[in-house]
Write a protein that holds these residues in place. Structure first.
Motif, PDB file in Angstrom:
ATOM      1  N   ARG A   1       0.834  -1.205   0.000  1.00  0.00           N
ATOM      2  CA  ARG A   1       0.000   0.000   0.000  1.00  0.00           C
ATOM      3  C   ARG A   1       0.865   1.250   0.000  1.00  0.00           C
ATOM      4  O   ARG A   1       2.073   1.203   0.206  1.00  0.00           O
ATOM      5  CB  ARG A   1      -0.928   0.001   1.215  1.00  0.00           C
ATOM      6  N   GLU A   2       0.184   2.378  -0.227  1.00  0.00           N
ATOM      7  CA  GLU A   2       0.834   3.669  -0.144  1.00  0.00           C
ATOM      8  C   GLU A   2       1.012   4.056   1.325  1.00  0.00           C
ATOM      9  O   GLU A   2       0.461   3.427   2.220  1.00  0.00           O
ATOM     10  CB  GLU A   2      -0.011   4.732  -0.864  1.00  0.00           C
ATOM     11  N   GLY A   3       1.771   5.130   1.566  1.00  0.00           N
ATOM     12  CA  GLY A   3       1.940   5.618   2.932  1.00  0.00           C
ATOM     13  C   GLY A   3       3.153   5.022   3.608  1.00  0.00           C
ATOM     14  O   GLY A   3       4.002   4.383   2.979  1.00  0.00           O
ATOM     15  N   ASP A   4       3.223   5.217   4.934  1.00  0.00           N
ATOM     16  CA  ASP A   4       4.348   4.687   5.695  1.00  0.00           C
ATOM     17  C   ASP A   4       3.928   3.410   6.404  1.00  0.00           C
ATOM     18  O   ASP A   4       2.876   2.842   6.120  1.00  0.00           O
ATOM     19  CB  ASP A   4       4.885   5.741   6.684  1.00  0.00           C
ATOM     20  N   THR A   5       4.763   2.959   7.342  1.00  0.00           N
ATOM     21  CA  THR A   5       4.530   1.657   7.972  1.00  0.00           C
ATOM     22  C   THR A   5       3.633   1.725   9.202  1.00  0.00           C
ATOM     23  O   THR A   5       3.367   0.696   9.823  1.00  0.00           O
ATOM     24  CB  THR A   5       5.872   1.022   8.386  1.00  0.00           C
ATOM     25  N   ARG A   6       3.153   2.918   9.561  1.00  0.00           N
ATOM     26  CA  ARG A   6       2.300   3.024  10.743  1.00  0.00           C
ATOM     27  C   ARG A   6       0.931   2.391  10.496  1.00  0.00           C
ATOM     28  O   ARG A   6       0.422   2.405   9.378  1.00  0.00           O
ATOM     29  CB  ARG A   6       2.136   4.492  11.149  1.00  0.00           C
ATOM     30  N   TRP A   7       0.335   1.867  11.566  1.00  0.00           N
ATOM     31  CA  TRP A   7      -0.968   1.222  11.487  1.00  0.00           C
ATOM     32  C   TRP A   7      -2.027   2.202  10.998  1.00  0.00           C
ATOM     33  O   TRP A   7      -2.051   3.370  11.405  1.00  0.00           O
ATOM     34  CB  TRP A   7      -1.354   0.681  12.871  1.00  0.00           C
ATOM     35  N   THR A   8      -2.917   1.712  10.128  1.00  0.00           N
ATOM     36  CA  THR A   8      -4.054   2.495   9.662  1.00  0.00           C
ATOM     37  C   THR A   8      -5.326   1.686   9.877  1.00  0.00           C
ATOM     38  O   THR A   8      -5.286   0.478  10.144  1.00  0.00           O
ATOM     39  CB  THR A   8      -3.929   2.840   8.166  1.00  0.00           C
ATOM     40  N   GLU A   9      -6.462   2.333   9.728  1.00  0.00           N
ATOM     41  CA  GLU A   9      -7.736   1.620   9.872  1.00  0.00           C
ATOM     42  C   GLU A   9      -7.882   0.552   8.794  1.00  0.00           C
ATOM     43  O   GLU A   9      -8.485  -0.501   9.028  1.00  0.00           O
ATOM     44  CB  GLU A   9      -8.899   2.603   9.807  1.00  0.00           C
ATOM     45  N   GLU A  10      -7.325   0.806   7.617  1.00  0.00           N
ATOM     46  CA  GLU A  10      -7.350  -0.203   6.558  1.00  0.00           C
ATOM     47  C   GLU A  10      -6.579  -1.445   6.994  1.00  0.00           C
ATOM     48  O   GLU A  10      -7.020  -2.582   6.754  1.00  0.00           O
ATOM     49  CB  GLU A  10      -6.752   0.358   5.278  1.00  0.00           C
ATOM     50  N   ASP A  11      -5.439  -1.261   7.658  1.00  0.00           N
ATOM     51  CA  ASP A  11      -4.699  -2.406   8.193  1.00  0.00           C
ATOM     52  C   ASP A  11      -5.558  -3.183   9.175  1.00  0.00           C
ATOM     53  O   ASP A  11      -5.561  -4.418   9.180  1.00  0.00           O
ATOM     54  CB  ASP A  11      -3.417  -1.927   8.892  1.00  0.00           C
ATOM     55  N   GLY A  12      -6.293  -2.457  10.023  1.00  0.00           N
ATOM     56  CA  GLY A  12      -7.161  -3.119  10.987  1.00  0.00           C
ATOM     57  C   GLY A  12      -8.239  -3.953  10.323  1.00  0.00           C
ATOM     58  O   GLY A  12      -8.601  -5.029  10.814  1.00  0.00           O
ATOM     59  N   ALA A  13      -8.751  -3.475   9.185  1.00  0.00           N
ATOM     60  CA  ALA A  13      -9.755  -4.241   8.452  1.00  0.00           C
ATOM     61  C   ALA A  13      -9.150  -5.510   7.849  1.00  0.00           C
ATOM     62  O   ALA A  13      -9.765  -6.580   7.852  1.00  0.00           O
ATOM     63  CB  ALA A  13     -10.369  -3.369   7.359  1.00  0.00           C
ATOM     64  N   TRP A  14      -7.920  -5.399   7.333  1.00  0.00           N
ATOM     65  CA  TRP A  14      -7.241  -6.584   6.814  1.00  0.00           C
ATOM     66  C   TRP A  14      -6.977  -7.594   7.928  1.00  0.00           C
ATOM     67  O   TRP A  14      -7.110  -8.814   7.722  1.00  0.00           O
ATOM     68  CB  TRP A  14      -5.923  -6.197   6.149  1.00  0.00           C
ATOM     69  N   MET A  15      -6.583  -7.108   9.094  1.00  0.00           N
ATOM     70  CA  MET A  15      -6.344  -8.006  10.225  1.00  0.00           C
ATOM     71  C   MET A  15      -7.614  -8.764  10.597  1.00  0.00           C
ATOM     72  O   MET A  15      -7.585  -9.981  10.845  1.00  0.00           O
ATOM     73  CB  MET A  15      -5.834  -7.202  11.423  1.00  0.00           C
ATOM     74  N   TRP A  16      -8.720  -8.044  10.680  1.00  0.00           N
ATOM     75  CA  TRP A  16     -10.006  -8.676  10.994  1.00  0.00           C
ATOM     76  C   TRP A  16     -10.343  -9.717   9.940  1.00  0.00           C
ATOM     77  O   TRP A  16     -10.755 -10.838  10.247  1.00  0.00           O
ATOM     78  CB  TRP A  16     -11.099  -7.619  11.070  1.00  0.00           C
ATOM     79  N   GLY A  17     -10.171  -9.342   8.659  1.00  0.00           N
ATOM     80  CA  GLY A  17     -10.489 -10.261   7.581  1.00  0.00           C
ATOM     81  C   GLY A  17      -9.616 -11.499   7.583  1.00  0.00           C
ATOM     82  O   GLY A  17     -10.103 -12.615   7.364  1.00  0.00           O
ATOM     83  N   LEU A  18      -8.313 -11.329   7.852  1.00  0.00           N
ATOM     84  CA  LEU A  18      -7.405 -12.472   7.889  1.00  0.00           C
ATOM     85  C   LEU A  18      -7.765 -13.415   9.022  1.00  0.00           C
ATOM     86  O   LEU A  18      -7.823 -14.636   8.831  1.00  0.00           O
ATOM     87  CB  LEU A  18      -5.962 -11.982   8.049  1.00  0.00           C
TER      88      LEU A  18
END
Length: 204
Positions: free
Chosen positions: A118-135
């Motif tokens: 993804r774009e951006g830096d390595t800090r956690w984002t809400e999109e990351d949280g959605a991927w975590m939930w999905g995984l």
């Protein structure tokens, strides 16, 4: 264990309460007992060499008990808003394509990991949280252990929740050749980029 947080966007502020329930916060992920990768750089480099992901590309992989790659698939997320349920369905569809489920086992022996470019830096984002939930949910439905969630950006790669990362490979780097002194194992089953998966899920 510390986490960085990216500023919330306007889209994040408009996320509904239902969608918010499909996001794992960093503290919840850290408390989930996600198994550590023995050699995260080797896993990341292997997936990067096989799939060469670009921004908005997800690579889901299944590892055996020795952290050897057994199957992997990549697809592109084209939704404007991240939702854990949608991402779970897309991950589950990919897993079903490349490897049989382990639901008959009392305890999971294989582990699924997710690499998201993804774009951006390595800090956690809400999109990351959605991927975590999905995984996590996709692993439960396919009889797998939920493994690491890895982001790949222009700055390099980062295993969220572990504090381990590196500058190469990155979202901009060319695939690296495999380097091992052992004979290579049989090639894992892989799936190609299937950007229409999420559209089919959304249409149901």
């Amino acid at each position: 264990m510390t986490f960085g947080f990216a500023p919330s966007s306007a889209a994040s502020l408009s996320t509904s309460a239902t969608s918010a329930n499909r996001v794992l916060e960093p503290g919840e992920w850290a408390a989930a007992g996600i198994p550590l990768l023995r050699n995260p750089r080797e896993v990341v480099s292997g997936l990067h060499s096989r799939h060469h992901p670009r921004p908005e590309t997800a690579v889901v992989a299944v590892l055996d008990p020795d952290d050897r790659l057994r199957a992997s698939a990549s697809f592109t997320r084209r939704q404007s808003q991240a939702d854990g349920w949608m991402l779970r369905n897309a991950l589950l569809a990919q897993l079903r394509r490349v490897i049989p489920h382990d639901l008959r086992r009392r305890t999971p022996v294989r582990t699924a990991v997710l690499l998201y470019c993804r774009e951006g830096d390595t800090r956690w984002t809400e999109e990351d949280g959605a991927w975590m939930w999905g995984l996590r949910d996709a692993c439960t439905l396919h009889g797998l252990r939920c493994g690491a969630y890895i982001t790949l950006t222009q700055d390099g790669w980062q295993v969220l929740g572990e504090g381990r990362g590196g500058r190469r490979p990155s979202a901009d780097s060319a695939p690296e050749p495999f380097a091992t002194s052992e004979a290579p194992p049989p090639p894992p089953r892989t799936g190609g980029v299937s950007s229409d998966v999420l559209r089919r899920v959304a249409a149901r």
